[in-house]
Each structure stands twice: as structure tokens, then as C-alpha cells.
Write a protein that holds these residues in place. Structure first.
Motif, PDB file in Angstrom:
ATOM      1  N   TYR A   1       0.839  -1.202   0.000  1.00 41.19           N
ATOM      2  CA  TYR A   1       0.000   0.000   0.000  1.00 41.19           C
ATOM      3  C   TYR A   1       0.871   1.248   0.000  1.00 41.19           C
ATOM      4  O   TYR A   1       1.739   1.408   0.857  1.00 41.19           O
ATOM      5  CB  TYR A   1      -0.911   0.006   1.231  1.00 41.19           C
ATOM      6  CG  TYR A   1      -2.192   0.772   1.034  1.00 41.19           C
ATOM      7  CD1 TYR A   1      -3.388   0.111   0.853  1.00 41.19           C
ATOM      8  CD2 TYR A   1      -2.206   2.166   1.011  1.00 41.19           C
ATOM      9  CE1 TYR A   1      -4.590   0.811   0.664  1.00 41.19           C
ATOM     10  CE2 TYR A   1      -3.370   2.872   0.821  1.00 41.19           C
ATOM     11  CZ  TYR A   1      -4.561   2.190   0.648  1.00 41.19           C
ATOM     12  OH  TYR A   1      -5.730   2.890   0.451  1.00 41.19           O
ATOM     13  N   PRO A   2       0.651   2.179  -0.930  1.00 45.48           N
ATOM     14  CA  PRO A   2       1.453   3.407  -0.969  1.00 45.48           C
ATOM     15  C   PRO A   2       1.005   4.400   0.090  1.00 45.48           C
ATOM     16  O   PRO A   2      -0.047   4.252   0.710  1.00 45.48           O
ATOM     17  CB  PRO A   2       1.173   3.959  -2.369  1.00 45.48           C
ATOM     18  CG  PRO A   2      -0.206   3.477  -2.672  1.00 45.48           C
ATOM     19  CD  PRO A   2      -0.314   2.109  -2.045  1.00 45.48           C
ATOM     20  N   HIS A   3       1.814   5.432   0.277  1.00 44.81           N
ATOM     21  CA  HIS A   3       1.423   6.505   1.196  1.00 44.81           C
ATOM     22  C   HIS A   3       0.134   7.152   0.702  1.00 44.81           C
ATOM     23  O   HIS A   3      -0.057   7.369  -0.486  1.00 44.81           O
ATOM     24  CB  HIS A   3       2.524   7.555   1.293  1.00 44.81           C
ATOM     25  CG  HIS A   3       2.141   8.724   2.146  1.00 44.81           C
ATOM     26  ND1 HIS A   3       1.952   8.618   3.500  1.00 44.81           N
ATOM     27  CD2 HIS A   3       1.869  10.019   1.825  1.00 44.81           C
ATOM     28  CE1 HIS A   3       1.598   9.801   3.988  1.00 44.81           C
ATOM     29  NE2 HIS A   3       1.542  10.663   2.988  1.00 44.81           N
ATOM     30  N   SER A   4      -0.744   7.464   1.625  1.00 40.47           N
ATOM     31  CA  SER A   4      -2.048   8.029   1.282  1.00 40.47           C
ATOM     32  C   SER A   4      -2.262   9.333   2.022  1.00 40.47           C
ATOM     33  O   SER A   4      -1.997   9.435   3.227  1.00 40.47           O
ATOM     34  CB  SER A   4      -3.160   7.043   1.655  1.00 40.47           C
ATOM     35  OG  SER A   4      -4.432   7.658   1.588  1.00 40.47           O
ATOM     36  N   LEU A   5      -2.769  10.343   1.294  1.00 40.12           N
ATOM     37  CA  LEU A   5      -3.153  11.588   1.939  1.00 40.12           C
ATOM     38  C   LEU A   5      -4.550  11.529   2.530  1.00 40.12           C
ATOM     39  O   LEU A   5      -4.884  12.292   3.431  1.00 40.12           O
ATOM     40  CB  LEU A   5      -3.059  12.740   0.937  1.00 40.12           C
ATOM     41  CG  LEU A   5      -1.635  13.179   0.606  1.00 40.12           C
ATOM     42  CD1 LEU A   5      -1.615  14.127  -0.582  1.00 40.12           C
ATOM     43  CD2 LEU A   5      -0.979  13.838   1.812  1.00 40.12           C
TER      44      LEU A   5
ATOM     45  N   GLY B   1       7.495  18.202  -3.479  1.00 39.31           N
ATOM     46  CA  GLY B   1       7.317  17.195  -2.451  1.00 39.31           C
ATOM     47  C   GLY B   1       8.396  17.243  -1.381  1.00 39.31           C
ATOM     48  O   GLY B   1       9.144  18.205  -1.217  1.00 39.31           O
ATOM     49  N   GLY B   2       8.448  16.168  -0.644  1.00 42.71           N
ATOM     50  CA  GLY B   2       9.396  16.040   0.460  1.00 42.71           C
ATOM     51  C   GLY B   2       8.785  15.170   1.536  1.00 42.71           C
ATOM     52  O   GLY B   2       7.570  15.034   1.632  1.00 42.71           O
ATOM     53  N   GLY B   3       9.633  14.549   2.350  1.00 38.60           N
ATOM     54  CA  GLY B   3       9.125  13.630   3.351  1.00 38.60           C
ATOM     55  C   GLY B   3       8.448  12.449   2.669  1.00 38.60           C
ATOM     56  O   GLY B   3       9.040  11.779   1.824  1.00 38.60           O
ATOM     57  N   GLU B   4       7.192  12.195   2.986  1.00 37.06           N
ATOM     58  CA  GLU B   4       6.457  11.074   2.392  1.00 37.06           C
ATOM     59  C   GLU B   4       5.828  11.433   1.048  1.00 37.06           C
ATOM     60  O   GLU B   4       5.259  10.558   0.385  1.00 37.06           O
ATOM     61  CB  GLU B   4       5.370  10.592   3.358  1.00 37.06           C
ATOM     62  CG  GLU B   4       5.940   9.979   4.639  1.00 37.06           C
ATOM     63  CD  GLU B   4       4.863   9.483   5.572  1.00 37.06           C
ATOM     64  OE1 GLU B   4       3.866  10.204   5.763  1.00 37.06           O
ATOM     65  OE2 GLU B   4       5.004   8.374   6.097  1.00 37.06           O
ATOM     66  N   LEU B   5       5.910  12.690   0.649  1.00 35.29           N
ATOM     67  CA  LEU B   5       5.320  13.114  -0.619  1.00 35.29           C
ATOM     68  C   LEU B   5       6.413  13.258  -1.666  1.00 35.29           C
ATOM     69  O   LEU B   5       7.359  14.019  -1.495  1.00 35.29           O
ATOM     70  CB  LEU B   5       4.574  14.446  -0.457  1.00 35.29           C
ATOM     71  CG  LEU B   5       3.432  14.450   0.555  1.00 35.29           C
ATOM     72  CD1 LEU B   5       2.735  15.805   0.551  1.00 35.29           C
ATOM     73  CD2 LEU B   5       2.439  13.338   0.253  1.00 35.29           C
TER      74      LEU B   5
END
Length: 721
Positions: free
Chosen positions: A55-59, A378-382
Motif C-alpha cells: 500500500y502506498p502513502h495516502s493523503l 514534495g518532500g518527506g512522504e510526498l
């Protein structure tokens, strides 16, 4: 238990979806790979498309889901993934006879079967573009209710531009890569929404003043006009808590500034408002005027915070100040810079912030926003990505930074943020309103299903501009609107910059009286509303609910979009409702304010048999203690019993997180010719001082009233012959 996504796994495949690093080439085996399906909660399943291994990072989600086991073999709701003609398509078969809801903020009917919308946040004045099927927010979410009352929800976890059609199949077609899909399948629609809340989070408990009536205009200026409006409310004895400041308070529309001529001393203005029992909310837009020497522009340029165009240069657009740049909120450094700007701004005494134009809206260009190929770093998890990927979450990322800035500036107060643009899960950061509606009967009637479906999409704190933002409101229209608008979760009158005034007294004495009665009814209900908001902050259930929540198995209630519920115990039937479908069972009509039953424009209020609704006295603002005395409105069920709850705390701050609150459960029971009303339980450490209480027992024959002390009241019923 293993995580579906390791924290370091950010670049997985072409199907990585929202906010993922640049896609790697898809290996040939991906074409024949199987969908991954795993249970991630009670009645909740995650489906990963072929080629996606985690599962990818989700906003949208609070956290990355964790697998808890395999799905049962009889799991019915399963998405089908397809990739063709540059599009990603997900199809979900709709069970026979199911009614569909949700889909976020759009115009149209409450029941969403046969509808198609575009998920692309758009500045849509008067809902004119595409008939309002594309508005300011995106909620890739559908709630389905089967004939037997069981329910399911489908969450398409993608931020990219998409269409969502709800016919015999639910079809989500995205311009981006394949995305995970989450399905919730539970015994009731309420249970599904509780599941959604575990995934996307709940609304934080707002300050109590934000539940009061609020008055706005584009714009109240100069500052003396703001105080005149406040004084008129107090002079006319119309309850109100908030005055709003639109963009004209700024110096040349430069955000975080004040016009030295018309608002020379904002701290004094806020102090004067507070002395009158008012709070203030001030607008802040994302567009920063390109103006060397202007502190905000200079500091942002030094810190390199602006969104870039496809060539790597700072993107320039046009909004109210003229040429502007836009913060790139995908960057942690940008969000920190933006948050820090609120320290000095909130020090002027502002109580809340209104983030507008944050789709982002751009003037004089096709599509009214940035080019799709603008760059977000972006940056961090984005991960870095094009505007096509981040457009729908631009507003959500902005209000996240705004909320964090207000919290840092006023750590002992609960922030209040209102946003025009948002995304699924954005209730974690801001309340919302439904944008630039018009003063028409159609828009009045549309506002009810719009607000209900926002609640069914996870956003409980919403409402429209009461009276309509643009156009001329007739006295009859405005009176009908305030009569029902007093019961929206967010209750604010607002209007465009135009000659017509739309304050409650602007339409003459008769409309003013209707407005006063309606708003006084809201203030009497504030203890009940505050209790509902607290419940929503815990379990995610909406404050404003569809009538079918009273009985999800009753097919006659499924399409009702004129009447609505507040919580589970109060039914609101607008005066303009034509043959509304109302729930079966005991629902008794109640009066809250002298004259409310005699005014033909007031909404009819009905209390459920078996409910106890806590009421306060009429106050002019929430700074006053309305619980002197507390009134308990009791409506017995067929067994002679009733129950209800009252939540109390300081109204602001975070003491409630340390147990400094009181949640009281009241119970009433008939015993022969008497009804005893007592306390069945208490939760929290808030002191329980003895206080007087009034009990009003609503019966089919009238109202029986008794006075006593909280927790021990006995009513004697009149004998019938």
C-alpha cells in the motif's frame, strides 16, 4: 500482523498511485499479476491492483493500513481493475436494489444512483460549470445501502483528476496510475461511516463558539462597519457569535496584512468584538502578491517555497492582488514557513481563519487553475509530481499547514479553520461550506442533500451560504432559508459585494422576527448540538443525517432530501417541504421558542419517542452559560422509557483530553402516573455541581413540566378519564 507498506517503500511500480515516487517500469509479469486482497479491519478490505505489492502513502488515510488476514471467501464487493487508453478504470458491481450516497460535495439528489461527477476541485461560481457536477472538493467515496439495511462503502485512494459514475456499476476512471481501493462492508450505514472514520480520521472537536450563528459579507469595511453589525445584533436581540472579515480588510489583497486606512488597528477591533461577545474569522488566500519589499513575498522567495512551472521557474498566476505566486504545500519546508506566518497574525486577536480560493483558483486562464504540468517538489512522504497529481489535495495541504500554524500560535485554544477546497479526509483540518451558491429556491433546496452527502463522506461540519451568496434574495426566500439554515451544522449568512444587504433585519420586521425565532431555536439546541459534535469527533457519524438513518430498512425513506435528522433524536422538516417521507414510529412535534409554532415559515421539529434532548436557555452568544437552568426535553417510547446524553466541557482548550469533561446519560421511566428522570451514568472528571433542571415531558396530549435538581425529577401525569 504485517504492514501493507514498509515506511521505506515509496517507489514500487507504475501502479503506485497517490503521492508516490517516480514510477519504475512495469515488469512483464505485471500484466498477469493478481489483485492483492487483504482484511485491514473489522469488515474492511484493501485491494491492491495488479503490479502493486504494498500500500502506498495516502493523503486520505490517517495511516498506512496493516493487513490482519485474508478475506472471507464469501466477500461480495470486489473491484475490477483495468488500464486502457491512458486511463485507469476501477469497476465495482452494485448489489441489486442498493441505493448509493456520498460522492462528496456536488449538486443533485441525495440518492446518487445514475449520477456522474468530475473529481477536480474547481472554482465554480453559482455552480454554473457542468451544472455543479464539479465543485470545490473531491471525495472519491461511495456509500451503498442494500434493501435489508446493510451497507458498504468504496474508497478509491487516488488524488488524480477522475470521474465517478454511480450506475449499475460504480465506475471510477482516473487520469493517474492505478490506485488501491478500500471496501467497507458492515451491518448498517452508520457502521460503515464509523469504519470510514477509522481510516480517514474524525473532525477535531471545535470550539463551542463555532457552533453559534455567524454573519459574513464580501466585505464589512471599514472596521467601524464591523462594529456596527455587531451592535445591531445585540440591539435587536438576535443571537450571534461570529463576524467574518473577507478580503477587503487586507492592504491591496496582500495576505497577512491589514489596510492601514480601513483596518488600522485590528487588535483593537478584535478586542472590541470580544467585549461584545463576538469572535472574528479572517480570510487568508494562497496567492501571494509578487511585490518585492512585501515581507511575505520576500521571505517565501528566500526560502524557495513557490510552485514551479514545467520549465522550473516560479509559476505566476493572477488572482485578487494581481500577479501572484503560490506556496508549494507538498514541501514540509513550505508548510512550516506558512504555519509560522500565523504567529503575528493570530497575535492581533483573530479567533479563526478562512482559507478561500485554494483549489487553487487562477483568473483569466483556461480551467481557472494552474497548468497540469506545473511542478510540486514534495518532500518527506510526498514525492515530486505534477499538478495533475496534487491539484485535488492542494487545499487540504494548505489547511493542514494553517491549522498547525494556529495551534502553534495559540496552543491553549482549539483552532477553527474554514476551507473552500478540500479532499477526502480533510475534515481532520477544517470545516467547510459549499462555495458560491446563488439566491434561488433551487439552491436552497439543493443545500440539504449537499450537506447531508458531505456528512456521508466523512465531513460533518458543513453548510451553505444562508440566503445565497450571489444574486438578489427575496424576503420570502431569505426567511425560508434562515428558518432551516439555523439547523445546518455550520450556520453562516454570507453575501457577495452587491447593493443588497442580507443581515437578518435587512428584509423588514416580519423576516427579522422569523430569523430571531429560528436562531433562538438553534441556541436553545446548542447543548444537544455540542453533544453531537463531540460524538462525531469520536465516532465520525455526521451531525446532519438523512432521514433513512432512522430506519435503513425502510425503502420509502431512501430518497428523502427535504427533511433531515440532527443526530438520531431530532427531525427537521422545512416549511417548504412537499410531502416529505418521514420515519415510522413515535415522533412528537415540539416547540422550543415562543411563537415558533405560529410562524408558518419555521421548520417543524419532531423529537423521537425514547429520546431525551438537552436544551439551554436563550442566550445572545456562547460566552453566556445557557444551562441555567438545564432543560431536558423528554419523549417516552411505547414502553414508557427514554434516554439521552449531555456533553459538557470548558468550550475551548484541550482539558477534555485529560478527562476534564462531563458526559451525562439521563434516563426517564414511567411508573404508573409518574415519570422519574434521573442520571444513569457519568463519564469524565468535570465537577458535577448541583444545579436546577427543568423537565418537559412531551406527550401526545401536550407538555407536562416539572422543576427539580439535576438527576432527581419526578413528573406527575394528569389523570385521564
Amino acid at each position: 500482523m504485517r504492514r501493507l507498506l514498509p515506511k521505506t517503500a515509496f517507489a514500487l511500480s507504475l501502479f503506485a498511485g497517490t503521492a508516490l515516487a517516480a514510477a519504475a517500469p512495469v515488469p512483464p509479469a505485471a500484466a498477469t499479476a493478481q489483485v492483492t486482497a487483504e482484511r485491514i479491519g473489522d469488515g474492511i478490505a484493501a485491494f491492491l491492483p495488479p503490479g502493486m505489492t504494498a500500500y502506498p502513502h495516502s493523503l486520505a488515510l490517517l495511516r498506512t493500513p496493516e493487513a490482519e488476514g485474508t478475506l472471507p471467501a464469501d466477500w461480495q464487493i470486489r473491484p475490477r481493475f483495468d488500464r486502457h487508453v491512458g486511463k485507469t478504470r476501477v469497476t465495482v458491481a452494485v448489489p441489486q436494489g442498493a441505493d448509493l450516497y456520498g460522492t462528496g460535495e456536488v449538486t443533485g439528489p441525495l440518492r446518487r444512483n445514475g449520477e456522474s461527477i468530475t473529481l477536480w476541485n474547481t472554482d465554480n461560481f453559482e455552480y454554473a460549470k457542468d451544472g455543479g457536477k464539479q465543485l470545490y472538493q473531491s471525495h472519491p467515496w461511495v456509500l451503498g445501502v442494500r434493501p435489508d439495511g446493510s451497507a458498504f462503502g468504496v474508497l478509491f485512494d487516488s488524488t488524480w483528476r477522475a470521474t465517478l459514475a454511480t450506475g449499475s456499476d460504480i465506475v471510477f476512471e482516473s487520469s493517474g496510475p492505478a490506485m488501491p481501493v478500500i471496501v467497507i462492508d458492515r451491518a448498517s450505514p452508520q457502521a460503515v461511516l464509523e469504519g470510514l472514520a477509522t481510516l480517514t480520521g474524525t473532525m477535531p472537536l471545535p470550539p463551542r463558539w463555532a457552533l453559534g450563528y455567524q454573519q459574513s459579507r464580501w466585505s464589512y469595511t471599514p472596521d467601524t462597519r464591523v462594529l456596527q453589525i455587531a451592535d445591531e445584533f445585540r440591539k435587536r436581540r438576535i443571537p450571534a457569535d461570529v463576524i467574518w472579515m473577507d478580503i477587503d480588510y487586507m492592504d491591496g489583497f496582500r495576505v497577512f496584512t491589514f489596510d492601514p486606512k480601513t483596518f488600522p488597528d485590528p487588535k483593537r477591533l478584535n478586542r472590541e468584538l470580544h467585549a461584545r461577545g463576538f469572535h472574528s474569522v479572517w480570510m487568508i488566500d494562497p496567492g501571494v502578491k509578487i511585490d518585492p519589499g512585501y515581507k511575505v513575498y520576500d521571505s517565501g522567495t528566500v526560502q524557495d517555497v513557490w510552485v514551479r512551472d514545467a520549465q522550473g521557474h516560479d509559476y505566476h498566476g493572477t488572482v485578487w492582488p494581481g500577479a501572484v505566486v503560490f506556496p508549494d504545500f507538498t514541501r514540509p519546508q513550505t508548510r512550516q514557513w506558512w504555519s509560522a506566518l500565523y504567529k503575528d497574525f493570530m497575535a492581533q486577536g483573530a479567533d479563526g481563519v478562512w482559507n478561500d480560493m485554494n483549489e487553487p483558483s487562477v483568473f483569466n486562464v483556461e480551467g481557472q487553475t494552474m497548468p497540469d504540468d506545473n511542478r510540486h517538489r514534495g518532500g518527506g512522504e510526498l514525492a515530486p509530481g505534477p499538478h495533475l497529481e496534487y491539484h485535488n489535495v492542494y487545499g487540504m495541504l494548505m489547511v493542514r499547514a494553517t491549522r498547525e500554524g494556529i495551534q502553534a500560535a495559540n496552543p491553549d485554544k482549539r483552532p477553527f479553520v474554514l476551507t473552500r477546497s478540500n479532499f477526502l479526509g480533510g475534515q481532520r483540518y477544517a470545516a467547510t461550506w459549499t462555495g458560491d451558491n446563488a439566491s434561488t429556491w433551487d439552491d436552497l433546496k439543493l443545500s440539504i442533500p449537499m450537506s447531508i452527502n458531505l456528512g456521508l463522506s466523512g465531513q460533518p461540519f458543513s453548510g451553505p451560504d444562508i440566503g445565497g451568496f450571489s444574486g438578489v434574495a427575496t424576503p420570502q426566500l431569505w426567511a425560508n432559508w434562515i428558518a432551516v439554515g439555523a439547523f445546518y451544522p455550520f450556520s453562516r449568512g454570507h453575501t457577495i459585494k452587491a447593493p443588497q444587504q442580507k443581515e437578518p433585519w435587512a428584509f423588514g420586521p416580519a423576516v427579522e422576527k422569523t430569523a430571531r425565532i429560528a436562531i433562538e431555536r438553534r441556541y436553545r439546541l446548542l447543548p444537544y448540538l455540542y453533544t453531537l459534535f463531540r460524538e462525531s469527533s469520536v465516532d465520525g457519524l455526521p451531525v446532519m443525517r438523512p432521514v433513512f438513518f432512522a430506519d435503513p430498512r425502510d425503502p420509502h425513506l431512501r430518497a428523502e432530501q427535504q427533511a433531515f435528522l440532527l443526530g438520531s433524536d431530532l427531525l427537521v422538516v422545512p416549511a417548504f417541504a412537499q410531502h416529505p417521507a418521514l420515519p415510522q414510529g413515535i415522533w412528537r412535534t415540539v416547540s422550543l421558542v415562543d411563537g415558533d409554532r405560529a410562524d408558518p415559515l419555521q421548520a417543524t421539529l419532531k423529537v423521537r419517542g425514547g429520546a431525551i434532548v438537552p436544551l439551554g436557555r436563550i442566550v445572545q452568544d456562547t460566552n453566556e452559560d445557557s444551562l441555567k437552568p438545564l432543560t431536558l426535553l423528554v419523549s417516552l417510547d411505547a414502553h414508557g422509557q427514554a434516554q439521552g446524553r449531555l456533553y459538557e466541557d470548558a468550550g475551548d482548550g484541550y482539558g477534555y483530553r485529560r478527562g476534564e469533561y462531563r458526559l451525562t446519560t439521563y434516563r426517564a421511566e414511567r411508573q404508573g402516573d409518574t415519570v422519574k428522570v434521573g442520571i444513569a451514568g457519568r463519564e469524565g472528571h468535570w465537577p458535577a455541581a448541583a444545579r436546577p433542571v427543568v423537565v418537559q415531558l412531551v406527550t401526545d396530549a401536550g407538555v407536562v413540566t416539572a422543576h427539580g435538581m439535576d438527576g432527581n425529577v419526578t413528573l406527575h401525569l394528569p389523570r385521564t378519564h
